[in-house]
Write an enzyme that holds these catalytic residues in place. Structure first.
Site, PDB file in Angstrom:
ATOM      1  N   TRP A  15       0.840  -1.217   0.000  1.00  0.00           N
ATOM      2  CA  TRP A  15       0.000   0.000   0.000  1.00  0.00           C
ATOM      3  C   TRP A  15       0.862   1.249   0.000  1.00  0.00           C
ATOM      4  O   TRP A  15       0.531   2.240  -0.662  1.00  0.00           O
ATOM      5  CB  TRP A  15      -1.011  -0.020   1.135  1.00  0.00           C
ATOM      6  CG  TRP A  15      -2.124  -0.979   0.841  1.00  0.00           C
ATOM      7  CD1 TRP A  15      -2.459  -2.090   1.542  1.00  0.00           C
ATOM      8  CD2 TRP A  15      -3.026  -0.939  -0.284  1.00  0.00           C
ATOM      9  NE1 TRP A  15      -3.514  -2.740   0.928  1.00  0.00           N
ATOM     10  CE2 TRP A  15      -3.874  -2.069  -0.187  1.00  0.00           C
ATOM     11  CE3 TRP A  15      -3.191  -0.064  -1.370  1.00  0.00           C
ATOM     12  CZ2 TRP A  15      -4.876  -2.335  -1.129  1.00  0.00           C
ATOM     13  CZ3 TRP A  15      -4.187  -0.329  -2.305  1.00  0.00           C
ATOM     14  CH2 TRP A  15      -5.022  -1.448  -2.179  1.00  0.00           C
ATOM     15  N   ASP A  63      -2.130   6.856   6.141  1.00  0.00           N
ATOM     16  CA  ASP A  63      -3.184   6.031   5.537  1.00  0.00           C
ATOM     17  C   ASP A  63      -3.589   4.988   6.578  1.00  0.00           C
ATOM     18  O   ASP A  63      -2.935   3.959   6.727  1.00  0.00           O
ATOM     19  CB  ASP A  63      -2.644   5.360   4.264  1.00  0.00           C
ATOM     20  CG  ASP A  63      -3.615   4.323   3.703  1.00  0.00           C
ATOM     21  OD1 ASP A  63      -4.723   4.156   4.256  1.00  0.00           O
ATOM     22  OD2 ASP A  63      -3.251   3.673   2.696  1.00  0.00           O
ATOM     23  N   LYS A 120     -12.636  -1.538   5.701  1.00  0.00           N
ATOM     24  CA  LYS A 120     -11.939  -2.465   6.587  1.00  0.00           C
ATOM     25  C   LYS A 120     -12.556  -2.405   7.986  1.00  0.00           C
ATOM     26  O   LYS A 120     -12.932  -3.418   8.534  1.00  0.00           O
ATOM     27  CB  LYS A 120     -10.441  -2.139   6.667  1.00  0.00           C
ATOM     28  CG  LYS A 120      -9.743  -1.835   5.319  1.00  0.00           C
ATOM     29  CD  LYS A 120      -9.624  -3.005   4.407  1.00  0.00           C
ATOM     30  CE  LYS A 120      -9.135  -2.760   2.988  1.00  0.00           C
ATOM     31  NZ  LYS A 120      -8.076  -1.856   2.696  1.00  0.00           N
TER      32      LYS A 120
HETATM   33  C1  LIG Z   1      -7.450  -1.380   1.337  1.00  0.00           C
HETATM   34  C2  LIG Z   1      -6.384  -0.366   1.477  1.00  0.00           C
HETATM   35  C3  LIG Z   1      -6.214   0.668   0.539  1.00  0.00           C
HETATM   36  C4  LIG Z   1      -7.047   0.777  -0.719  1.00  0.00           C
HETATM   37  O1  LIG Z   1      -8.288   1.262  -0.451  1.00  0.00           O
HETATM   38  P1  LIG Z   1      -9.321   1.591  -1.620  1.00  0.00           P
HETATM   39  O2  LIG Z   1     -10.493   2.008  -0.811  1.00  0.00           O
HETATM   40  O3  LIG Z   1      -9.526   0.347  -2.404  1.00  0.00           O
HETATM   41  O4  LIG Z   1      -8.758   2.684  -2.431  1.00  0.00           O
HETATM   42  C5  LIG Z   1      -5.229   1.593   0.761  1.00  0.00           C
HETATM   43  N1  LIG Z   1      -4.434   1.528   1.838  1.00  0.00           N
HETATM   44  C6  LIG Z   1      -4.547   0.543   2.754  1.00  0.00           C
HETATM   45  C7  LIG Z   1      -3.631   0.514   3.930  1.00  0.00           C
HETATM   46  C8  LIG Z   1      -5.530  -0.428   2.600  1.00  0.00           C
HETATM   47  O5  LIG Z   1      -5.657  -1.408   3.516  1.00  0.00           O
END
Ligand SMILES: *Cc1c(COP(=O)(O)O)cnc(C)c1O
Length: 360
Positions: A102, A171, A195
């Site tokens: 990521w 993030d 998540k």
């Molecule tokens: C799932 C995830 C993403 C991607 O998220 P989207 O909503 O599909 O853009 C980005 N960063 C992390 C840490 C993730 O777990």
């Protein structure tokens, strides 16, 4: 209904209580004879839902008043672009910590907008540990430092917060609301909802007021933090039903006892699973440095990889769904977000125990 524990990494499982409430309110929201998803976003009904969700997030995370909260369409990846577009300003350079897949995606997107310095990272090796900040190569001229507190795919998590003199951007997609954090340590926090907060299609951003500035030229209006904050996420039609669902999850969290309640359970769930894996080191492997093992995404392999398809098949039959690891890493991954009850982890351990006895 047969009981299935869903270990999906994302979109992940949602609390049963929340799903039942959504079902009960689906056709007739609060006696209106209509669904909340059929109502105008500027009407008093949805406005109240939207305001309550923001108030609940502010309460759960103790967000200080000098931070804006946005609920936007799109995912965490939306912010991979929004962060550089809005923060790069005159500096044209930013620091990124590369701890996994990521991080790499965030870096690739940011490179479209400026010079990206990889302050820390491992190019070739598998990510199994986090380099200490004393080894980072920070640029004092950077517009900000971006990092990923929990790498969902590799199952590694920071248990400390970087200390930098530039705005810290995180993030938090796969760990938001799973443990206490101090919002004022950050300039910007963002997360996709799917998540730990709700369904896919909506994301949350928490932005310190002083970081709102004119974005890079040609930034689309919807990607302009300042504009979105001025319009309280209502510049265009927001994803109203997803916003409502996130609101139900936040309300559920509050009723259960807030972040500290989930933090305690998450710690217990992950500790017992790692402890089991370590005890059965003859059979199961997790190579992640114990100081940065994720509480949310527990990855493991069978020492004999030939057994893994059988493991996954029998686990599914036993009601333990979606344990297959990310396709780039193989093996297994148990995502144990807030909605996963402790009982689900106990069932998984029981299954892993039986499996090891049978095939070990
Ligand atoms: C799932 C995830 C993403 C991607 O998220 P989207 O909503 O599909 O853009 C980005 N960063 C992390 C840490 C993730 O777990």
């Amino acid at each position: 209904m047969s009981k299935v524990y869903n270990f999906s990494a994302g979109p992940g499982m949602l609390p049963v209580d929340v799903m039942q409430q959504a079902q009960a309110e689906m056709l007739d929201w609060h006696g209106l004879g209509m669904s909340i998803m059929e109502l105008g976003h500027r009407g008093p009904e949805f406005q109240a839902v939207a305001d309550q969700a923001i108030a609940d997030l502010r309460e759960l995370m103790a967000i200080p008043s000098n931070y804006h909260v946005l609920f936007l369409a799109g995912g965490a990846s939306t912010h991979f672009a929004m962060v550089p577009l809005n923060l790069m300003g005159g500096k044209k350079t930013a620091d990124y910590v590369d701890t996994g897949i990521w991080s790499k995606k965030a870096i690739a997107e940011a490179r479209r907008y400026g010079n990206i310095n990889i302050a820390a990272g491992l190019e070739e090796e598998r990510f199994i540990s986090i380099p200490p900040q004393s080894e980072w190569n920070l640029n004092p001229e950077a517009a900000y430092l971006h990092y990923t507190p929990n790498e969902t795919i590799e199952g590694i998590e920071f248990n400390w917060v970087p200390e930098v003199n530039v705005p810290l951007v995180a993030d938090m997609s796969s760990m938001i609301l799973s443990r206490h954090i101090n919002v004022s340590d950050y300039g910007i926090i963002y997360a996709g909802a799917q998540k730990n907060m709700g369904p896919a299609g909506i994301n949350v951003a928490i932005i310190r007021e002083d970081l709102l500035q004119e974005p890079l030229l040609n930034t689309p209006s919807l990607y302009n933090y300042k504009l979105q904050c001025e319009h309280h996420s209502f510049y265009n039609t927001p994803p109203t039903y997803n916003w409502y669902l996130v609101g139900l999850v936040l309300d559920w969290m509050k009723r259960k006892g807030g972040v500290s309640h989930f933090e305690k359970i998450n710690q217990r769930k992950s500790e017992k699973l790692y402890q089991f894996i370590d005890t059965y080191a003859e059979f199961y492997i997790n190579n992640v440095d114990p100081s940065c093992r994720s509480r949310m995404n527990v990855i493991f392999k069978c020492k004999d990889p030939v057994l893994e398809p059988t493991f996954l098949k029998l686990a599914t039959e036993a009601g333990l769904a979606n344990l297959r690891g990310h396709k780039l890493l193989g093996g297994m991954r148990a995502s144990i977000y807030n909605a996963m009850p402790e009982e689900g982890v106990d069932k998984l351990i029981e299954f892993m125990h039986e499996f090891a006895k049978k095939y070990g």
